[in-house]
Write a protein that holds these residues in place. Structure first.
Motif, short mmCIF file in Angstrom:
data_model
loop_
_atom_site.label_atom_id
_atom_site.label_comp_id
_atom_site.label_asym_id
_atom_site.label_seq_id
_atom_site.Cartn_x
_atom_site.Cartn_y
_atom_site.Cartn_z
N GLN A 38 -3.98 3.06 -17.96
CA GLN A 38 -4.36 2.42 -16.70
C GLN A 38 -3.37 1.31 -16.31
O GLN A 38 -3.10 1.08 -15.13
N ILE A 39 -2.86 0.61 -17.32
CA ILE A 39 -1.87 -0.43 -17.01
C ILE A 39 -0.62 0.19 -16.38
O ILE A 39 -0.07 -0.31 -15.39
N ASN A 40 -0.17 1.30 -16.98
CA ASN A 40 1.00 1.99 -16.42
C ASN A 40 0.71 2.54 -15.03
O ASN A 40 1.56 2.49 -14.13
N LEU A 41 -0.51 3.08 -14.87
CA LEU A 41 -0.89 3.61 -13.56
C LEU A 41 -0.91 2.50 -12.51
O LEU A 41 -0.46 2.69 -11.37
N LEU A 42 -1.46 1.34 -12.89
CA LEU A 42 -1.52 0.22 -11.97
C LEU A 42 -0.11 -0.25 -11.60
O LEU A 42 0.17 -0.60 -10.43
N ALA A 43 0.79 -0.26 -12.57
CA ALA A 43 2.17 -0.67 -12.28
C ALA A 43 2.84 0.33 -11.34
O ALA A 43 3.59 -0.05 -10.41
N LYS A 44 2.55 1.63 -11.53
CA LYS A 44 3.13 2.65 -10.66
C LYS A 44 2.61 2.50 -9.24
O LYS A 44 3.37 2.58 -8.26
N LEU A 45 1.27 2.27 -9.11
CA LEU A 45 0.69 2.09 -7.78
C LEU A 45 1.25 0.85 -7.11
O LEU A 45 1.44 0.82 -5.87
N THR A 46 1.53 -0.18 -7.89
CA THR A 46 2.09 -1.41 -7.32
C THR A 46 3.47 -1.15 -6.75
O THR A 46 3.82 -1.63 -5.65
N ASP A 47 4.28 -0.38 -7.49
CA ASP A 47 5.62 -0.05 -6.97
C ASP A 47 5.52 0.76 -5.69
O ASP A 47 6.28 0.52 -4.71
N GLU A 48 4.61 1.74 -5.67
CA GLU A 48 4.46 2.55 -4.47
C GLU A 48 3.97 1.71 -3.29
O GLU A 48 4.36 1.94 -2.14
N PHE A 49 3.08 0.75 -3.58
CA PHE A 49 2.56 -0.12 -2.52
C PHE A 49 3.70 -0.93 -1.88
O PHE A 49 3.74 -1.12 -0.67
N GLU A 50 4.62 -1.43 -2.74
CA GLU A 50 5.72 -2.24 -2.21
C GLU A 50 6.69 -1.40 -1.38
O GLU A 50 7.33 -1.91 -0.46
N SER A 59 3.94 2.83 5.93
CA SER A 59 2.79 2.90 6.85
C SER A 59 1.64 2.06 6.31
O SER A 59 1.41 1.95 5.10
N GLU A 60 0.91 1.49 7.26
CA GLU A 60 -0.22 0.64 6.91
C GLU A 60 -1.33 1.46 6.28
O GLU A 60 -2.03 0.99 5.37
N GLU A 61 -1.51 2.68 6.75
CA GLU A 61 -2.59 3.51 6.20
C GLU A 61 -2.35 3.83 4.74
O GLU A 61 -3.27 3.79 3.92
N LYS A 62 -1.09 4.14 4.40
CA LYS A 62 -0.79 4.46 2.99
C LYS A 62 -0.94 3.22 2.12
O LYS A 62 -1.44 3.29 0.99
N ARG A 63 -0.47 2.09 2.64
CA ARG A 63 -0.61 0.85 1.87
C ARG A 63 -2.08 0.53 1.62
O ARG A 63 -2.47 0.07 0.54
N LYS A 64 -2.95 0.78 2.62
CA LYS A 64 -4.38 0.52 2.46
C LYS A 64 -4.98 1.42 1.41
O LYS A 64 -5.81 1.01 0.59
N LYS A 65 -4.53 2.70 1.41
CA LYS A 65 -5.06 3.64 0.43
C LYS A 65 -4.61 3.27 -0.98
O LYS A 65 -5.39 3.32 -1.94
#
Length: 609
Positions: free
Chosen positions: A447-459, A463-469
């Motif tokens: 989960q820590i690795n997954l959270l780090a991956k999601l954080t990179d994708e968020f940055e 699009s605002e919709e993708k960032r919200k998701k």
């Protein structure tokens, strides 16, 4: 009051005092090596609780020396006998006066004997029973006096006669209770079965009091106009006599069994003499031997005297422990001890008392006084004066000097030990934190690795919709990490956690799923604590289902309960993922006709996942 206990050449003793005037009392034997002051009035039962190995009351040395009161009692009995003989030879008011004086003598004798009982007997329960017996004797003589000197109605005379049997039945009955109470601690009580002994005693008394209805005790002639002295003994009378003798012999037998005195058994058989005399007198009285009436025709007085003689002989032989005639032990005590009056004038001393000025004695009011030669003088207030004793504390003083030196050395090393302990405590705390953090890192690495991956994708998302998701997913994963780490910390303290903790854990994850846009339902059916390992296994299972279907999930329900004594968690979701890959010996996954998945996990009992 326990004053001193000591040991001298294997002769163990405990000195106790009970002040009546300046009379001392002692008990043998006990073994202690310290002084102890208790409340005035400490009795034998207290000593038995402190020193049970001594055998309690039976250890008192028998005292066969005469008391100064015995000659006066003998003179009073002789005077009463003379008055009875005079009453036979005079009539009218002189006969009445002689009878009143004689009754008063006996009432006074038994009353004084009861007072002496309260002074001499130290075990409360035994003292209570013996005092009651003396009161019953006074009652018996008083009823006899009313019957012969003041009543004249035949019915009243007869019922006063029936009342004789209240003391006649209860005196030997209470003697049994006296025997059973000997040697027992003060706080103890008699066995519950002894309550049933009241039944035959009360029944026999009721049989006498209702004799006019059935004549089963005393049978009167059918043609007699007045029931008075022309009677014969019926079966009930012999039952009463048998019960009396049974109680008397039972009481003496129990006393002999409990007795552990070193004296000859012949001496201890002395109490049986008045009992046997009572038996002989009863037989002669039943057969109405002519010469008995002139010599000892007053049955009430004879029985009371014989009963009192039986109990007094038990006291004198040591079967019943008393608190008298131990003055000689104080003189032979190897400890310097003395009793003084309120002005510190010496009254009684042991042979080893060291002369001390009265001014020094007075200083013991504020505490022990140190004397020359390593002696310490201590004192205490008692009723009517003071008690003082000296102790050799030279060895103790030497030990105190050694202790002062050891204290200084220990104080020097204590600071270093404290610093070392603080350092080790800090190191242990750091090591424990490292262990927990390593465990967290190991068990939540995915989960820590997954959270780090999601954080990179968020940055990187534009699009605002993708960032919200992505932010919603990060919140769901973050909630899991928070609650999973919390369970790790709690499980480290206790292996079993409250079901409320499980409910709060799932509730937070479900709340964040709803923020993500998933319609959620949660049902908690457990009402008992859950093993921490099982709780984490269920939460990991739920998180894995969520992570697999988070992109396609629009609704999910969770139910936690029991299935055939096993913990079970069921997750229903409309996600289009293939959950059959999760199937194992604990996990089942099936899809219904509408495409909805039901994934269940069962955990075996015993706290293991």
């Amino acid at each position: 009051m326990l004053l001193y206990q000591g040991k001298d050449e294997d002769i163990h003793y405990a000195i106790l005092y009970n002040v009546y005037g300046h009379e001392l009392s002692f008990f043998l034997p006990y073994d202690m090596i310290f002084l102890k002051k208790l409340t005035v009035g400490t009795n034998c039962s207290t000593c038995q609780e402190t020193f049970p190995q001594t055998g309690g009351a039976a250890m008192t040395k028998p005292n066969l020396n005469g008391h100064s009161v015995f000659p006066y009692a003998a003179l009073a009995i002789i005077l009463a006998i003379v008055l009875r003989q005079i009453g036979f030879r005079v009539e009218g008011v002189f006969e009445w006066v002689c009878s009143v004086i004689r009754s008063s003598i006996y009432i006074g004798m038994f009353s004084i004997w009861g007072v002496f009982i309260r002074r001499r007997i130290i075990q409360p329960r035994v003292r209570c029973y013996l005092t009651t017996i003396s009161a019953l004797m006074v009652f018996w003589v008083s009823v006899r006096t009313l019957r012969f000197l003041f009543a004249d109605d035949p019915g009243t005379l007869r019922y006063l006669w029936y009342m004789y049997y209240l003391p006649m039945l209860f005196i030997p009955f209470l003697a049994v209770f006296v025997a059973l109470s000997l040697g027992k601690p003060e706080s103890s009580s008699l066995p519950k079965w002894t309550t049933f002994l009241y039944i035959p005693t009360a029944a026999l008394l009721l049989l006498v009091l209702t004799n006019d209805l059935h004549q089963l005790v005393f049978a009167f002639p059918a043609n007699a106009s007045v029931w008075k002295n022309d009677y014969r003994y019926a079966m009930g009378y012999f039952l009463i006599a048998g019960w009396q003798m049974l109680c008397a012999f039972t009481a003496l037998t129990i006393m002999l069994i409990k007795c552990r005195t070193p004296n000859s058994r012949k001496v201890l058989m002395l109490p049986f003499v008045p009992v046997i005399l009572t038996l002989i007198y009863s037989v002669l009285y039943i057969f109405r031997v002519p010469w008995l009436k002139s010599i000892a025709g007053d049955m009430t007085v004879v029985f009371c005297l014989l009963f009192a003689a039986t109990l007094e002989s038990c006291i004198q032989c040591g079967l019943i422990q008393s608190n008298t005639h131990y003055d000689d032990l104080l003189a032979r005590c190897t400890m310097g001890i003395q009793l003084t009056d309120p002005d510190y004038h010496s009254l009684l001393t042991s042979d080893f008392v060291r002369p001390v000025p009265e001014e020094v004695m007075e200083q013991t009011q504020t505490g022990p006084v140190q004397l020359d030669g390593g002696l310490r003088l201590s004192g205490a207030d008692i009723h009517g004066g003071h008690v003082l004793w000296t102790e050799d504390v030279s060895e103790l003083l030497a030990v105190l000097d050694d202790l002062r030196d050891a204290k200084k050395s220990l104080e020097d090393s204590n600071h270093l030990l404290q610093e070392e302990y603080a350092l080790k405590t800090h190191e242990a705390h750091v090591a424990e934190q490292d262990r927990l953090y390593n465990r967290i890192q190991c068990e939540t690495a995915v989960q820590i690795n997954l959270l780090a991956k999601l954080t990179d994708e968020f940055e990187k998302a534009e699009s605002e919709e993708k960032r919200k998701k992505l932010l919603g997913k990060m919140i769901v994963i973050g909630a899991y990490l928070k609650r999973r780490n919390n369970l790790i910390f709690l499980a480290d303290k206790t292996p079993v956690l409250s079901e409320r903790e499980l409910s709060l854990t799932f509730a937070e994850s479900i709340s964040n799923l709803e923020l993500y846009g998933v319609s959620c339902g949660f049902q908690m059916e457990l009402s008992e604590p859950v093993a921490a390992a099982q709780m984490m296994a269920m939460y990991d299972f739920f998180e894995e289902v969520v992570e697999r279907s988070l992109d396609s999930m629009s609704a999910v329900t969770v139910r936690i309960g029991k299935r055939m004594d096993a913990l079970a968690i069921t997750v229903n979701t409309d996600a289009d993922n293939d959950f059959s890959v999760l199937s194992s010996n604990m996990i089942t996954a099936r899809q219904d006709e509408d495409g909805e998945w039901q994934i269940s996990m069962c955990l075996c009992a015993g706290g293991e996942a």
